[in-house]
Design a protein around this motif. Structure first.
Motif, short mmCIF file in Angstrom:
data_model
loop_
_atom_site.label_atom_id
_atom_site.label_comp_id
_atom_site.label_asym_id
_atom_site.label_seq_id
_atom_site.Cartn_x
_atom_site.Cartn_y
_atom_site.Cartn_z
N ILE A 147 0.88 -1.31 0.05
CA ILE A 147 -0.02 -0.08 -0.24
C ILE A 147 0.89 1.14 0.07
O ILE A 147 1.57 1.58 1.00
CB ILE A 147 -0.85 -0.02 1.23
N TYR A 185 -1.61 4.07 7.88
CA TYR A 185 -2.47 4.22 6.78
C TYR A 185 -3.57 5.26 7.31
O TYR A 185 -4.07 5.07 8.52
CB TYR A 185 -3.11 2.89 6.21
N VAL A 241 -6.07 5.94 1.88
CA VAL A 241 -7.16 5.18 1.46
C VAL A 241 -8.50 5.82 1.31
O VAL A 241 -8.99 6.53 2.13
CB VAL A 241 -7.63 4.09 2.27
N GLU A 269 -3.41 5.27 -2.80
CA GLU A 269 -2.70 4.25 -2.81
C GLU A 269 -3.57 3.10 -2.44
O GLU A 269 -3.29 1.85 -2.64
CB GLU A 269 -1.43 3.97 -1.43
N LYS A 270 -4.81 3.32 -1.96
CA LYS A 270 -5.78 2.08 -1.89
C LYS A 270 -7.04 2.52 -1.87
O LYS A 270 -7.49 3.54 -1.52
CB LYS A 270 -5.41 1.42 -0.40
N ARG A 295 -11.16 1.19 -0.79
CA ARG A 295 -11.98 0.44 -0.04
C ARG A 295 -13.36 0.60 -0.71
O ARG A 295 -14.23 1.55 -0.90
CB ARG A 295 -11.97 0.77 1.36
N CYS A 326 -7.00 -0.17 -10.98
CA CYS A 326 -6.19 -0.73 -9.82
C CYS A 326 -4.83 -1.41 -10.29
O CYS A 326 -3.82 -0.94 -9.74
CB CYS A 326 -6.82 -1.53 -8.72
N THR A 349 -2.56 0.16 -7.56
CA THR A 349 -3.42 0.56 -6.42
C THR A 349 -3.84 -0.61 -5.48
O THR A 349 -4.42 -1.40 -6.37
CB THR A 349 -4.52 1.66 -6.77
N ALA A 350 -3.60 -0.79 -4.29
CA ALA A 350 -4.48 -1.93 -3.68
C ALA A 350 -5.96 -1.47 -3.38
O ALA A 350 -6.29 -0.34 -3.64
CB ALA A 350 -3.57 -1.93 -2.17
N MET A 351 -6.42 -2.50 -2.85
CA MET A 351 -7.91 -2.43 -2.61
C MET A 351 -8.27 -3.32 -1.48
O MET A 351 -7.68 -4.35 -1.09
CB MET A 351 -8.64 -3.03 -3.79
N ARG A 352 -9.20 -2.74 -0.62
CA ARG A 352 -9.95 -3.39 0.52
C ARG A 352 -11.26 -3.81 0.08
O ARG A 352 -12.04 -3.04 -0.28
CB ARG A 352 -9.89 -2.78 1.79
N ASP A 374 -3.72 -7.67 -5.31
CA ASP A 374 -3.39 -6.60 -4.25
C ASP A 374 -4.51 -6.35 -3.33
O ASP A 374 -5.05 -5.26 -3.14
CB ASP A 374 -2.93 -5.39 -5.02
#
Length: 648
Positions: A22, A63, A94, A112-113, A115, A155, A160-163, A204
């Motif tokens: 991230i 974060y 995020v 960077e992420k 959600r 992403c 880019t990270a993902m939750r 990711d």
């Protein structure tokens, strides 16, 4: 059948997960457990957001999440990020997305992420019950893929990270129709999105299973791990949190019962504690939970709990016999430990919910009145109120004039000559015991075991002992007892809630005794007593007070959550067992209120929508009238009682 969800039930070992970057701060793998929080300032207030982020980072956030409910907020994330970088702050950001895929797609190119919540990213929740054929359900999954896959591609292209963050209270109508309001429904909601990501070779991912009910939350995370392994999917890192935990001691205890339970079993790669307080307060509370894990490495070897006979995905209270008012269908009992006080005075009992009223020559008891008081070798010299019973060391009890209404705590079975006819407590060191204890309790039907461990990983030791009871079908009730050194208030609440909560979540425990190691002050005795009741409430095993399901605030919030929660609490905190959801915006209500009985939700500037369960009762109520109308709603549904001393 053995249900696996962690490496070991008795040997602390963190689950090895996939490493996800991230920004420049990696998560999972061999990295430390990360701490994070979320801003509460309006995302369009660039400088206000920046200043708050800096305070959060200073408090320990690794974060920072910022809401992006629409395109304009998503665009402003770039302004916030640029200003932070200009000030030398590189904390990964995020974006929190709910109903707006276009905002997610824009944000994914900036932060960077991102959600996303599977319950409302591609579905519109109308609280409708719809029966889906297999074909209709498959068609819906294809529709979701069409809506979700553009974000996945963005992403991937931007690293880019993902939750994928499932929330218990916002499961889609489609999931609800097939799986119901269950941990399995929560897990399947996330798996639908995870499968799409894996099919597109995007991994990711970070996964969360949040609920305001710690019991549901723990079951959902455990089941997620089980299902990921079962399907051969990647071991994605887990983001842990109890959503809408609330404020003050309730928020800390509820968070620790849920998050601490999972951390104890080696699950979790990042933690967010959701308190209805300033966000910079959250990180230090989360850090207490994380830091405590370092002591687990010091544990002695504990025999493995092969054949764990408890289903970790469903709550079932351990079957026990009834001994006086312990076990069977009785609520868990609270034992206050006064044994370190050399002289116990009448006024001291106020700290455990029992107050003497001299003008009436009567005792009064509040909702947090302890059931028993352990006095050790210093028995009480005055008559106790009817609602409180005394426990004392066996040697003292033997010479006591009233051996019927006082109860012994036995530490040495070899010294036992006489027993109380109704109730005897036996202290068991679960680190060192032999078969004598099992023989004794099988012959003595009026025994309750007080389980204690000096292990660094005390929960594992007690759990291992309970396996022996289960395997031998010994149904003696058990009290969970643990001693604590001088700790801060937050540390005491978190340590105790983790220790006892971990076992209560699994249905183990018929009583609780939290013991100070040194002579406690009256304030400390009150803290220990209130924490014990708070743990039982958070684990949903004994409800003694009003429960507030309040969100931690964010940039979407339409009123001052801390002030409003305090105002509502002041008027309603005598409503034992009533659950009130207090939500700052429509994103967090009604869905996020989960199992709240009544809801108070911001729906516009100065406007409140009132709910009964998940049904809208009144819309657009002016905020200055909303609390009175909430109370009227509670009265209409027969849940109101007047506060003590107030005439109806």
């Amino acid at each position: 059948m053995i249900h696996t969800y962690c490496n070991s039930l008795t040997d602390y070992s963190r689950r090895k997960t996939r490493e996800v970057f991230i920004g420049d701060v990696p998560l999972g793998g061999n990295n430390p457990i990360r701490v994070q929080s979320m801003t509460t300032v309006d995302t369009m207030d660039t400088m206000g957001s920046v200043e708050q982020v800096l305070r959060m980072v200073e408090s320990g956030c690794e974060y920072v999440r910022i809401t992006a409910p629409s395109i304009k907020e998503a665009q402003n994330l770039e302004e916030i990020k640029n200003e932070l970088r200009k000030r030398g702050c590189d904390v990964p950001l995020v974006a929190d997305i709910h109903f707006t895929p276009n905002a997610a797609e824009l944000a994914a190119k900036i932060v960077e992420k991102v959600r996303v919540n599977p319950g409302n990213y591609a579905d519109k929740k109308k609280f409708e019950q719809i029966e889906y054929t297999d074909q209709a359900y498959a068609d819906e999954l294809r529709r979701i893929e069409d809506k979700f896959s553009p974000l996945v591609e963005i992403c991937k292209a931007n690293k880019t990270a993902m939750r994928i963050g499932t929330n218990h209270g916002s499961l889609s109508d489609r999931i609800m129709s097939r799986y119901g309001d269950t941990p399995l429904g929560m897990v399947e909601s996330a798996l639908e999105f995870i499968r799409i990501c894996e099919a597109m070779d995007y991994k990711d991912l970070v996964i969360s299973m949040k609920s305001s009910n710690p019991q549901v939350m723990v079951q959902a995370y455990r089941l997620l791990v089980n299902k990921l392994d079962e399907e051969g999917l990647e071991p994605y890192p887990l983001h842990l949190g109890v959503t809408e935990a609330g404020e003050a001691e309730d928020g800390r205890i509820k968070s620790a019962v849920g998050i601490g339970t999972l951390l104890e079993d080696g699950l979790g790669d990042t933690v967010r504690v959701s308190l209805t307080e300033e966000p910079e307060v959250e990180a230090p509370v989360a850090q207490i939970m994380v830091d405590r894990l370092q002591f687990k490495a010091q544990q002695e070897i504990i025999e493995p709990a092969n054949g764990w006979p408890i289903n970790p995905f469903e709550y079932h209270r351990r079957t026990t016999s009834e001994v006086l008012n312990f076990g069977n269908e009785n609520v868990p009992r609270v034992i206050a430990d006064f044994s370190k006080k050399s002289k116990i005075e009448l006024k001291d009992l106020k700290s455990i919910g029992h107050s003497y009223l001299p003008e009436l020559d009567k005792w009064g008891m509040n909702d947090l009145g302890a059931d028993y008081i352990y006095t050790g070798s210093n028995p009480i010299q005055f008559m106790l109120p009817n609602g409180l019973k005394e426990v004392m060391d066996y040697d003292v009890w033997k010479s006591c004039s009233d051996q019927v209404n006082k109860f012994p705590l036995i530490t040495d079975l070899q010294s036992v000559e006489d027993l109380n006819e109704k109730l005897n407590f036996i202290l068991v060191d679960t680190d060192h015991y032999d078969q004598t204890i099992f023989c004794f309790v099988e012959k003595s039907a009026n025994s309750v075991l007080v389980l204690h461990s000096e292990q660094a990983h005390a929960i594992a030791s007690i759990r291992r002992f309970v396996v022996e009871l289960l395997n031998q079908n010994i149904q003696v009730p058990v009290v969970l007892q643990q001693s604590y050194p001088d700790l801060s208030e937050d540390e005491l609440m978190i340590y105790a809630s983790t220790d006892a909560g971990t076992l209560y979540i699994d249905g183990i425990g018929d009583g609780i005794m939290l013991s100070p190691e040194k002579t406690p002050s009256v304030e400390q005795l009150k803290l220990y007593n209130n924490t014990a009741f708070g743990i039982l409430q958070a684990a949903r095993t004994r409800i003694t007070k009003t429960e507030y399901i309040s969100c931690p605030s964010c940039g979407r919030t339409l009123f001052d959550l801390q002030e409003t929660t305090a105002m509502i609490r002041k008027r309603t905190d005598h409503l034992k067992g009533v659950k009130i959801g207090i939500m700052g915006c429509i994103v967090n209500g009604p869905g996020e209120m989960a199992d709240a009985d009544f809801g108070y939700v911001g729906s516009g500037k100065g406007k409140i929508t009132l709910y009964k369960g998940q049904e809208v009762i009144k819309r657009g109520v002016p905020s200055e009238q909303a609390l009175d109308q909430l109370i009227e709603l509670i009265k209409e549904h027969g849940r109101w009682v007047e506060p003590e001393g107030v005439e109806a």
